[in-house]
Scaffold this motif. Structure first.
Motif, PDB file in Angstrom:
ATOM      1  N   PHE A   1     -41.132-161.308  88.472  1.00 11.76           N
ATOM      2  CA  PHE A   1     -42.014-160.365  87.801  1.00 11.76           C
ATOM      3  C   PHE A   1     -43.095-159.853  88.751  1.00 11.76           C
ATOM      4  O   PHE A   1     -43.405-158.662  88.758  1.00 11.76           O
ATOM      5  N   GLY A   2     -43.637-160.742  89.592  1.00  6.32           N
ATOM      6  CA  GLY A   2     -44.618-160.307  90.593  1.00  6.32           C
ATOM      7  C   GLY A   2     -44.025-159.300  91.559  1.00  6.32           C
ATOM      8  O   GLY A   2     -44.660-158.293  91.901  1.00  6.32           O
ATOM      9  N   ALA A   3     -42.787-159.543  91.978  1.00  2.00           N
ATOM     10  CA  ALA A   3     -42.115-158.603  92.884  1.00  2.00           C
ATOM     11  C   ALA A   3     -41.848-157.272  92.192  1.00  2.00           C
ATOM     12  O   ALA A   3     -42.012-156.205  92.794  1.00  2.00           O
ATOM     13  N   ILE A   4     -41.455-157.327  90.924  1.00  2.00           N
ATOM     14  CA  ILE A   4     -41.206-156.099  90.170  1.00  2.00           C
ATOM     15  C   ILE A   4     -42.486-155.278  90.040  1.00  2.00           C
ATOM     16  O   ILE A   4     -42.477-154.056  90.197  1.00  2.00           O
ATOM     17  N   ILE A   5     -43.600-155.967  89.763  1.00  5.56           N
ATOM     18  CA  ILE A   5     -44.884-155.263  89.663  1.00  5.56           C
ATOM     19  C   ILE A   5     -45.200-154.562  90.982  1.00  5.56           C
ATOM     20  O   ILE A   5     -45.607-153.398  91.003  1.00  5.56           O
ATOM     21  N   ALA A   6     -45.010-155.268  92.086  1.00  4.23           N
ATOM     22  CA  ALA A   6     -45.294-154.673  93.396  1.00  4.23           C
ATOM     23  C   ALA A   6     -44.393-153.463  93.654  1.00  4.23           C
ATOM     24  O   ALA A   6     -44.861-152.438  94.163  1.00  4.23           O
ATOM     25  N   LEU A   7     -43.138-153.576  93.294  1.00  4.08           N
ATOM     26  CA  LEU A   7     -42.208-152.461  93.521  1.00  4.08           C
ATOM     27  C   LEU A   7     -42.503-151.269  92.620  1.00  4.08           C
ATOM     28  O   LEU A   7     -42.504-150.123  93.072  1.00  4.08           O
ATOM     29  N   VAL A   8     -42.742-151.528  91.346  1.00  6.55           N
ATOM     30  CA  VAL A   8     -42.916-150.440  90.392  1.00  6.55           C
ATOM     31  C   VAL A   8     -44.276-149.757  90.531  1.00  6.55           C
ATOM     32  O   VAL A   8     -44.378-148.541  90.413  1.00  6.55           O
ATOM     33  N   ARG A   9     -45.305-150.538  90.812  1.00  2.77           N
ATOM     34  CA  ARG A   9     -46.646-149.947  90.884  1.00  2.77           C
ATOM     35  C   ARG A   9     -47.103-149.673  92.312  1.00  2.77           C
ATOM     36  O   ARG A   9     -47.805-148.695  92.559  1.00  2.77           O
ATOM     37  N   GLY A  10     -46.747-150.540  93.240  1.00  3.09           N
ATOM     38  CA  GLY A  10     -47.244-150.401  94.609  1.00  3.09           C
ATOM     39  C   GLY A  10     -46.412-149.513  95.500  1.00  3.09           C
ATOM     40  O   GLY A  10     -46.945-148.752  96.313  1.00  3.09           O
ATOM     41  N   LEU A  11     -45.094-149.596  95.357  1.00  2.92           N
ATOM     42  CA  LEU A  11     -44.217-148.808  96.220  1.00  2.92           C
ATOM     43  C   LEU A  11     -44.444-147.302  96.091  1.00  2.92           C
ATOM     44  O   LEU A  11     -44.509-146.604  97.109  1.00  2.92           O
ATOM     45  N   PRO A  12     -44.594-146.766  94.873  1.00  6.62           N
ATOM     46  CA  PRO A  12     -44.861-145.319  94.785  1.00  6.62           C
ATOM     47  C   PRO A  12     -46.149-144.896  95.506  1.00  6.62           C
ATOM     48  O   PRO A  12     -46.200-143.841  96.133  1.00  6.62           O
ATOM     49  N   VAL A  13     -47.177-145.731  95.435  1.00  3.70           N
ATOM     50  CA  VAL A  13     -48.435-145.421  96.127  1.00  3.70           C
ATOM     51  C   VAL A  13     -48.210-145.444  97.638  1.00  3.70           C
ATOM     52  O   VAL A  13     -48.647-144.544  98.368  1.00  3.70           O
ATOM     53  N   PHE A  14     -47.508-146.471  98.112  1.00  2.00           N
ATOM     54  CA  PHE A  14     -47.197-146.586  99.537  1.00  2.00           C
ATOM     55  C   PHE A  14     -46.408-145.369 100.009  1.00  2.00           C
ATOM     56  O   PHE A  14     -46.718-144.761 101.040  1.00  2.00           O
ATOM     57  N   LEU A  15     -45.369-144.987  99.249  1.00  2.00           N
ATOM     58  CA  LEU A  15     -44.532-143.855  99.649  1.00  2.00           C
ATOM     59  C   LEU A  15     -45.285-142.538  99.604  1.00  2.00           C
ATOM     60  O   LEU A  15     -45.093-141.680 100.469  1.00  2.00           O
ATOM     61  N   ARG A  16     -46.143-142.366  98.612  1.00  2.00           N
ATOM     62  CA  ARG A  16     -46.936-141.126  98.547  1.00  2.00           C
ATOM     63  C   ARG A  16     -47.851-141.007  99.762  1.00  2.00           C
ATOM     64  O   ARG A  16     -47.982-139.931 100.348  1.00  2.00           O
TER      65      ARG A  16
END
Length: 132
Positions: free
Chosen positions: A44-59
């Protein structure tokens, strides 16, 4: 400038102590239910990082947001900061558990995962941002 930096560090220390005092009892209660499901907690922690953090990183990587962030470490730190999200997780899981959509154990895993993001992600992010 050094005095300002010292003041900010002291304020952050006080904030962490307050956060630990608040989350300590919550984590103690939730831990009893979560320990058998530690794999789900980590997932769940990894999913949170992917769903919320990855889009910010990619933007930050693919577009000019005007933030002035250029290095991947700073982009990753920003993504981790954006990934913290305990209040919405608590609210949604409470409603879902009350309606019988998820089990109390699943809710406990999700809330504990959210608490982990609040405790761990900013710490990792601050270390990433400081490293050259």
């Amino acid at each position: 400038m050094h005095e300002t930096s010292l003041l900010v560090e002291n304020l952050l220390s006080v904030w962490w102590i307050g956060l630990a005092a608040f989350l300590g009892p919550v984590l103690a209660i939730a831990t009893r239910r979560v320990i058998p499901d530690v794999v789900w907690l980590l997932a769940f922690g990894a999913i949170i990082a992917l769903v919320r953090g990855l889009p910010v990183f990619l933007r930050e990587t693919w577009s000019d947001t005007g933030s002035g962030i250029t290095g991947w470490r700073q982009r990753a730190a920003l993504g981790l900061y954006a990934s913290t999200g305990l209040p919405i997780i608590v609210a949604v899981t409470q409603i879902a558990a009350q309606e019988g959509l998820i089990s109390d154990t699943a809710a406990a895993v999700m809330v504990t995962g959210g608490a982990v993001t609040v405790l761990v992600f900013p710490l990792v992010a601050s270390r990433l941002a400081r490293t050259p």
